[in-house]
Motif scaffolding. Structure first.
Motif, PDB file in Angstrom:
ATOM      1  N   ARG A  27      35.639  47.701  42.641  1.00 44.41           N
ATOM      2  CA  ARG A  27      36.698  46.823  43.126  1.00 44.41           C
ATOM      3  C   ARG A  27      37.820  47.707  43.680  1.00 44.41           C
ATOM      4  O   ARG A  27      38.198  48.680  43.051  1.00 44.41           O
ATOM      5  N   THR A  29      41.380  49.279  44.779  1.00 43.90           N
ATOM      6  CA  THR A  29      42.689  49.344  44.139  1.00 43.90           C
ATOM      7  C   THR A  29      43.810  49.137  45.146  1.00 43.90           C
ATOM      8  O   THR A  29      44.967  49.078  44.769  1.00 43.90           O
ATOM      9  N   LEU A 101      37.466  43.670  52.483  1.00 42.45           N
ATOM     10  CA  LEU A 101      38.072  43.670  51.149  1.00 42.45           C
ATOM     11  C   LEU A 101      38.082  42.272  50.543  1.00 42.45           C
ATOM     12  O   LEU A 101      37.864  42.112  49.339  1.00 42.45           O
ATOM     13  N   ASN A 102      38.338  41.259  51.357  1.00 47.68           N
ATOM     14  CA  ASN A 102      38.286  39.880  50.849  1.00 47.68           C
ATOM     15  C   ASN A 102      36.918  39.571  50.267  1.00 47.68           C
ATOM     16  O   ASN A 102      36.801  38.959  49.201  1.00 47.68           O
ATOM     17  N   ASN A 105      36.418  41.474  46.974  1.00 49.17           N
ATOM     18  CA  ASN A 105      37.214  40.872  45.908  1.00 49.17           C
ATOM     19  C   ASN A 105      36.610  39.569  45.402  1.00 49.17           C
ATOM     20  O   ASN A 105      36.875  39.152  44.278  1.00 49.17           O
ATOM     21  N   GLN A 106      35.789  38.931  46.224  1.00 46.78           N
ATOM     22  CA  GLN A 106      35.080  37.716  45.808  1.00 46.78           C
ATOM     23  C   GLN A 106      33.738  38.048  45.167  1.00 46.78           C
ATOM     24  O   GLN A 106      32.935  37.159  44.907  1.00 46.78           O
TER      25      GLN A 106
END
Length: 142
Positions: A27, A29, A101-102, A105-106
């Motif tokens: 994930r 940072t 990144l979206n 993050n999901q």
């Protein structure tokens, strides 16, 4: 993918690249910098150069009506204003950090990233089928 791909209004081309590490496994940072997609040897049409090229990342339902507000959307490029040799053999750079990144993050991490180029017409009433092509996509971390 080191293959020349042609595209036209409403007909996308997909370049599959290896997901960058650690983006594909950890994930983020927020300190990894930016991920830039580089497209090599982009040739724009010499005539009827009315195309906008929308760039998407891993969009499973892509067609020419998917808007720039879609979470898979990364950016747009065009050959407007270029003439002659300026239309040939261009290198184009698009920041794909936000949609990638979206997705991570999901929990949608994967080993490959599909970067999709969808040409649309700047003038929807104009129906000429202009084509453009690109060769090789690469991911750069800056």
């Amino acid at each position: 993918s080191n293959q020349r791909k042609s595209m036209a209004r409403g007909r996308a081309a997909t370049f599959r690249v290896n997901a960058p590490q650690p983006f594909g496994t950890d994930r983020p940072t927020g300190h990894e910098g930016r991920l830039i997609a580089r497209f090599d040897r982009v040739d724009f049409p010499r005539r009827h150069n009315d195309l906008l090229v929308n760039v998407f990342v891993n969009c499973p339902y892509l067609d020419e009506n998917v808007p720039a507000t879609d979470p898979h959307y990364a950016g747009t490029f065009t050959g407007f204003g270029m003439t002659g040799q300026q239309l040939e053999d261009r290198q184009i750079y698009v920041d794909i950090t936000r949609p990638l990144l979206n997705q991570i993050n999901q929990g949608r991490s994967q080993s490959n990233v599909d970067i999709q180029l969808m040409p649309i017409s700047a003038n929807p009433a104009f129906r000429a089928q202009s084509t453009l092509s690109a060769e090789n996509a690469a991911l750069l971390r800056i």
